[in-house]
Design an enzyme around this catalytic site. Structure first.
Site, PDB file in Angstrom:
ATOM      1  N   GLU A   1      27.794  46.567  27.148  1.00  4.42           N
ATOM      2  CA  GLU A   1      27.975  45.368  27.786  1.00  4.42           C
ATOM      3  C   GLU A   1      26.936  44.331  27.460  1.00  4.42           C
ATOM      4  O   GLU A   1      25.640  44.836  27.156  1.00  4.42           O
ATOM      5  CB  GLU A   1      27.893  45.742  29.490  1.00  4.42           C
ATOM      6  CG  GLU A   1      28.845  46.744  29.625  1.00  4.42           C
ATOM      7  CD  GLU A   1      28.644  46.966  31.170  1.00  4.42           C
ATOM      8  OE1 GLU A   1      29.497  47.869  31.760  1.00  4.42           O
ATOM      9  OE2 GLU A   1      27.633  46.924  31.857  1.00  4.42           O
TER      10      GLU A   1
ATOM     11  N   LYS B   1      23.849  42.316  28.314  1.00  4.93           N
ATOM     12  CA  LYS B   1      22.735  42.305  29.133  1.00  4.93           C
ATOM     13  C   LYS B   1      22.208  41.074  29.659  1.00  4.93           C
ATOM     14  O   LYS B   1      21.521  40.447  28.987  1.00  4.93           O
ATOM     15  CB  LYS B   1      21.439  43.284  28.611  1.00  4.93           C
ATOM     16  CG  LYS B   1      20.262  43.278  29.760  1.00  4.93           C
ATOM     17  CD  LYS B   1      19.199  44.399  29.227  1.00  4.93           C
ATOM     18  CE  LYS B   1      18.469  44.702  30.348  1.00  4.93           C
ATOM     19  NZ  LYS B   1      17.830  43.679  30.924  1.00  4.93           N
TER      20      LYS B   1
ATOM     21  N   ARG C   1      17.687  43.523  43.863  1.00  3.66           N
ATOM     22  CA  ARG C   1      17.581  44.781  43.300  1.00  3.66           C
ATOM     23  C   ARG C   1      16.533  45.467  44.080  1.00  3.66           C
ATOM     24  O   ARG C   1      16.641  46.736  44.320  1.00  3.66           O
ATOM     25  CB  ARG C   1      16.878  44.573  41.862  1.00  3.66           C
ATOM     26  CG  ARG C   1      16.260  45.859  41.293  1.00  3.66           C
ATOM     27  CD  ARG C   1      15.825  45.421  39.953  1.00  3.66           C
ATOM     28  NE  ARG C   1      14.997  46.593  39.465  1.00  3.66           N
ATOM     29  CZ  ARG C   1      15.022  46.975  38.042  1.00  3.66           C
ATOM     30  NH1 ARG C   1      15.701  46.296  37.487  1.00  3.66           N
ATOM     31  NH2 ARG C   1      14.288  47.996  37.964  1.00  3.66           N
TER      32      ARG C   1
ATOM     33  N   PHE D   1      29.372  44.275  36.839  1.00 10.80           N
ATOM     34  CA  PHE D   1      29.564  45.469  36.084  1.00 10.80           C
ATOM     35  C   PHE D   1      29.764  46.681  36.591  1.00 10.80           C
ATOM     36  O   PHE D   1      30.006  47.662  35.989  1.00 10.80           O
ATOM     37  CB  PHE D   1      28.250  45.324  35.158  1.00 10.80           C
ATOM     38  CG  PHE D   1      26.895  45.471  35.903  1.00 10.80           C
ATOM     39  CD1 PHE D   1      26.417  46.405  36.551  1.00 10.80           C
ATOM     40  CD2 PHE D   1      25.917  44.225  35.793  1.00 10.80           C
ATOM     41  CE1 PHE D   1      25.305  46.486  37.016  1.00 10.80           C
ATOM     42  CE2 PHE D   1      24.881  44.397  36.601  1.00 10.80           C
ATOM     43  CZ  PHE D   1      24.514  45.602  37.368  1.00 10.80           C
TER      44      PHE D   1
ATOM     45  N   LYS E   1      19.073  50.548  28.074  1.00 13.04           N
ATOM     46  CA  LYS E   1      18.948  49.238  27.612  1.00 13.04           C
ATOM     47  C   LYS E   1      18.415  48.846  26.221  1.00 13.04           C
ATOM     48  O   LYS E   1      17.478  49.692  25.992  1.00 13.04           O
ATOM     49  CB  LYS E   1      18.111  48.470  28.789  1.00 13.04           C
ATOM     50  CG  LYS E   1      16.785  48.845  28.789  1.00 13.04           C
ATOM     51  CD  LYS E   1      16.114  48.462  29.844  1.00 13.04           C
ATOM     52  CE  LYS E   1      14.786  49.121  30.383  1.00 13.04           C
ATOM     53  NZ  LYS E   1      14.328  48.689  31.642  1.00 13.04           N
TER      54      LYS E   1
HETATM   55  P1  AMP Z   1      15.110  45.502  33.259  1.00 17.05           P
HETATM   56  O1  AMP Z   1      15.053  44.653  34.226  1.00 17.05           O
HETATM   57  O2  AMP Z   1      14.750  45.227  31.865  1.00 17.05           O
HETATM   58  O3  AMP Z   1      14.785  47.096  33.401  1.00 17.05           O
HETATM   59  O4  AMP Z   1      16.561  45.926  32.920  1.00 17.05           O
HETATM   60  C1  AMP Z   1      17.847  46.584  33.918  1.00 17.05           C
HETATM   61  C2  AMP Z   1      18.407  45.178  34.584  1.00 17.05           C
HETATM   62  O5  AMP Z   1      19.209  44.560  33.683  1.00 17.05           O
HETATM   63  C3  AMP Z   1      19.088  45.558  35.706  1.00 17.05           C
HETATM   64  O6  AMP Z   1      18.609  45.804  36.733  1.00 17.05           O
HETATM   65  C4  AMP Z   1      20.193  44.331  35.820  1.00 17.05           C
HETATM   66  O7  AMP Z   1      19.580  43.289  36.513  1.00 17.05           O
HETATM   67  C5  AMP Z   1      20.208  44.041  34.349  1.00 17.05           C
HETATM   68  N1  AMP Z   1      21.559  43.726  33.838  1.00 17.05           N
HETATM   69  C6  AMP Z   1      22.026  42.799  33.049  1.00 17.05           C
HETATM   70  N2  AMP Z   1      23.388  43.141  32.324  1.00 17.05           N
HETATM   71  C7  AMP Z   1      23.429  44.264  32.900  1.00 17.05           C
HETATM   72  C8  AMP Z   1      24.785  45.042  32.869  1.00 17.05           C
HETATM   73  N3  AMP Z   1      25.436  44.758  32.233  1.00 17.05           N
HETATM   74  N4  AMP Z   1      24.681  46.204  33.319  1.00 17.05           N
HETATM   75  C9  AMP Z   1      23.475  46.600  34.108  1.00 17.05           C
HETATM   76  N5  AMP Z   1      22.508  45.782  34.363  1.00 17.05           N
HETATM   77  C10 AMP Z   1      22.415  44.644  33.969  1.00 17.05           C
END
Ligand code: AMP
Length: 590
Positions: free
Chosen positions: A250, A252, A272, A340, A423
Site C-alpha cells: 500500500e 505509505k 494515533r 486502510f 514499512k
Molecule cells: P511511522 O510513523 O514511520 O512509524 O510509520 C507508521 C505510520 O504510517 C502509521 O502509524 C500511519 O500513520 C502511517 N501510514 C501511512 N500509510 C499507511 C498505510 N497504508 N497503512 C498503515 N499505516 C500507514
C-alpha cells in the site's frame, strides 16, 4: 478510602529509580484499594481523571492555583511566587508554604480519595464565564483541609506535574500481581487494554469481576483501539522475504493516522495517540457521515494539491493544527482521508478477519460514501522485490513516504508491532538511509548564544523488551532560535530532579526530563559507543550504539508517544545494514 496511603505511595515512588520497586509499591497500593474505586486510583496515579481519549482536562490557570495556595497557607501570592521560583515546581512550593500553616482540624473534613477525585472532576467539568473563580474555590476547599504533603500532591496533580514515572506496562504488571498473584496474566489484561485504551476500566473489571470478565472485553464504538504498528524493512527483498510469497503493498502516506468511529449519528476521530481530534477535520466527518454502516475505520489524513491530486508532505497538514480558523484552513489546505483498515462493523469486531477480507469489506463500505474526501488507500499485490520497488517509485512520485507491505493472511492485532506490517521508507538525502524518531530524556545548559536555553539534548531509543529508554546520541544542531525557545518552554513541564527510572544512559546531564517528547533526527552514521547504552553489549561487550553527526530535522513527532520512538532493534538493524553497505562499497577516506 483515606487519601493517606496514596500519598505515601507517591512519596515512595518519587524516591526510586527502580522499575521493580515502582511495581511493588503499586501492588501494595492496589491491594489496599477498595474494588469500587480502583479505577479512580488507577487514573490518579497516572496523573489523569479519565482515559486520554475522553480529552478531559482540569483547565485551571496557574495564577488561580497560586491564589489558592496563598489563601489556604495564609501567605501572600508574591511569597508563593517566590517559593515557586526557588523550587521550580508549584506543588513543591505549596508543600513548603503549607508546612507552617496552622491546621484547622476542628472543622476540617477528612481527606479521602473519593473527595479528592470528585473535587478534581468538578474542576474539570466547570466551564464558561466565571469558571476560573469556581475552580479556585474548589481547590481552596481541598487545600484548606490538606496537610502539607497532601497539598503538595494535590497541586502537582492539578498542574499536570505528577511525575511518578509509571508506564502503562507497570500498571498492568502490578494489577496482574495484585489480583491474580501471577504476572503472566498481564497478557490478558494487556489485550483488554489494547481494545479499550482504558486502564481504569480494566482495573475495575479485574477487581470486581475477575480475570474471565477482563478476557471477554470487546471492541466498542467510541472507545479507541490501540493501533497495530509496523516493523521496518531494510529493502524490498527483505520485505518480500518476510511475507508468504505474496504481499499486499500500500501507499505509505505522510499525514496523520486517524481512527474513525462512526455510529448512527455520531462520528468521533482519534489520533494515533488515541486523543480525541474530532474537531480537527470537519470536512472528513461530513464525508464519513454518508457511510451507510456503523464502523470503526483506520486511515491516514493527508494534505493534497487539488489541482494535481498529488499528496503533500506532513508539514502542509500541520497548518490545520492552528487553533483558530478551521474553516479557513479547510479551504486553504484541503485534505483527503485514505482508509486502510476496518476494525468493526454493525456491532461486530472485524479484527480477526484476514487482511484480504478486511480490505474487501472496506472497499464495499467506502462505495456507500458520497464524496471524494474519503478514499481507499492505493494498493497492489506483489510477489517479487522488483514489483515492490516499482510500486514504491510510483508512490514516491505521488508524494508518499514509501510503502507499507502487509501480510494478506494477517489479522489485526491491536497494539502489536510485528512483521505482519512492514514499512519501507524512501531514502533520505542524509548518508544514513533513514531518519530516527527519538525521545528527549536530558539536556545540557546552553552556552554563549544559547545561554538560558538548552545547548544539547540527550536522545534515547525505546527498548521494547524491557520498556526502557536507552540513550543513543546528544544532538545540538539543526535547531533554529525559534526551536530553542520552544523546546525550552515545552520541556520545562517535564523536568525532574534525577534521571528518570525508565531512562538508561552513561551520560552526565545538567537537566533530566520525563521521557515524553519525540523528535526526528538524521545522522551520518551509527557507531559503537562506550558511553551510550542503546544496544549495549549486543554487538560488542561494553559498547552500545550512537549516532554520529546527528541533526534535528525540524520535525517534532507529537503524533508519537515515547513508546512509539525508534526501537533499539531498529537501531541495530540500521547499524547492520550500514556495515553491509560499507563492506560492499569502497569508502573514501578524508
Ligand atoms: P511511522 O510513523 O514511520 O512509524 O510509520 C507508521 C505510520 O504510517 C502509521 O502509524 C500511519 O500513520 C502511517 N501510514 C501511512 N500509510 C499507511 C498505510 N497504508 N497503512 C498503515 N499505516 C500507514
Amino acid at each position: 478510602m483515606d487519601f493517606h496511603p496514596v500519598i505515601e505511595t507517591f512519596e515512595q515512588m518519587e524516591q526510586t529509580s527502580s522499575r521493580l520497586a515502582l511495581t511493588d509499591y503499586l501492588v501494595a497500593l492496589f491491594k489496599k484499594t477498595p474494588a469500587d474505586i480502583i479505577d479512580k486510583v488507577t487514573y490518579l496515579i497516572q496523573g489523569k481523571l479519565y482515559p486520554d481519549y475522553e480529552g478531559i482536562e482540569l483547565g485551571i490557570a496557574e495564577k488561580m492555583v497560586i491564589r489558592a495556595i496563598a489563601s489556604s497557607s495564609g501567605k501572600d501570592a508574591s511569597q508563593i511566587e517566590q517559593l515557586y521560583r526557588q523550587t521550580g515546581d508549584l506543588g513543591d512550593a505549596a508543600g513548603e508554604a503549607m508546612k507552617s500553616k496552622s491546621q484547622s482540624t476542628l472543622f476540617s473534613e477528612s481527606m479521602t480519595v473519593e473527595r479528592v477525585y470528585s473535587t478534581f472532576d468538578r474542576i474539570a467539568r466547570t466551564a464558561g464565564g466565571g469558571s476560573q473563580e469556581i475552580k479556585l474555590r474548589l481547590i481552596s476547599s481541598l487545600l484548606n483541609d490538606a496537610t502539607a504533603p497532601e497539598g503538595r500532591y494535590i497541586i502537582k496533580f492539578v498542574m499536570g506535574q505528577l511525575r511518578l514515572g509509571i508506564a502503562d506496562y507497570s500498571v498492568l504488571d502490578a494489577l496482574a500481581l495484585a489480583f491474580t498473584g501471577d504476572k503472566a496474566n498481564r497478557k490478558a489484561l494487556e489485550n483488554a487494554y489494547n481494545v479499550s485504551s482504558d486502564l481504569g476500566t480494566v482495573a475495575r473489571l479485574l477487581a470486581t469481576e475477575g480475570l474471565a470478565a477482563v478476557q471477554s472485553v470487546q471492541i466498542t464504538l467510541f472507545k479507541p483501539i490501540r493501533p497495530m504498528l509496523a516493523e521496518r524493512a531494510t529493502s524490498a527483498e527483505d520485505a518480500i522475504a518476510r511475507m508468504e510469497g505474496k504481499a499486499a503493498v500500500e501507499y505509505k502516506l505522510d499525514g496523520e493516522r486517524v481512527q474513525v468511529h462512526k455510529g448512527k449519528d455520531r462520528v468521533e476521530l482519534f489520533s494515533r495517540r488515541l486523543e480525541k481530534i474530532t474537531g480537527h477535520y470537519p470536512d472528513v466527518i461530513k464525508s464519513v457521515k454518508s457511510i451507510k454502516h456503523e464502523v470503526i475505520l483506520e486511515g491516514e489524513v493527508v494534505a493534497i494539491n487539488p489541482q494535481t491530486d498529488e499528496y503533500l508532505p506532513f508539514q502542509e497538514l500541520m497548518h490545520r493544527r492552528r487553533k483558530h480558523g478551521v474553516e479557513e484552513a479547510m479551504e486553504n489546505y484541503p485534505v483527503v482521508m485514505n482508509f486502510f483498515d476496518i476494525l468493526y462493523m454493525d456491532g461486530k469486531s472485524k479484527t480477526s478477519l484476514a487482511y484480504e477480507e478486511r480490505r474487501k469489506l472496506l472497499k464495499k463500505i467506502l462505495q456507500t460514501a458520497k464524496d471524494g474526501k474519503v478514499r481507499l488507500v492505493e494498493q497492489t499485490v506483489a510477489s517479487t522485490p522488483e514489483e515492490v520497488e516499482k510500486f514504491m517509485a510510483t508512490a514516491i512520485e505521488n508524494g508518499c513516504e514509501g510503502v507499507m507491505i502487509k501480510l494478506p493472511s494477517s489479522t489485526y492485532r491491536a497494539g502489536a508491532r510485528e512483521y505482519a506490517w512492514v514499512k519501507l521508507k524512501r531514502e533520505y538525502r542524509s548518508d544514513l538511509a533513514d531518519t530516527l524518531d527519538l525521545v528527549i530524556v536530558g539536556a545540557l545548559h546552553g552556552r554563549g548564544r544559547r545561554a538560558g536555553k538548552y545547548g544539547a539534548l540527550l536522545l534515547a531509543a525505546y527498548d521494547v523488551k524491557s520498556d526502557m529508554f536507552r540513550s543513543v546520541t546528544k544532538v545540538g544542531t539543526g535547531f533554529t532560535d525559534v526551536h530553542l525557545e520552544q523546546f525550552y518552554k515545552d520541556l520545562e513541564k517535564h523536568v525532574i530532579s534525577h534521571r528518570h527510572a525508565r531512562v538508561d544512559t552513561g551520560m552526565e546531564m545538567d537537566v533530566w526530563f520525563e521521557p515524553k517528547i519525540v523528535i526526528e533526527v538524521i545522522a551520518s552514521e551509527i557507531t559503537l559507543s562506550p558511553s551510550h547504552t542503546a544496544a549495549k553489549n549486543m554487538l560488542r561487550p561494553g559498547y552500545g550504539l550512537a549516532l554520529r553527526f546527528p541533526k534535528f530535522t525540524g520535525k517534532i513527532r507529537d503524533d508519537k508517544k515515547p513508546e512509539d520512538a525508534t526501537s533499539i532493534d531498529e537501531v541495530v538493524t540500521m547499524y547492520k545494514r550500514q556495515l553491509k553497505i560499507a563492506g560492499s562499497v569502497k569508502v573514501e577516506e578524508g
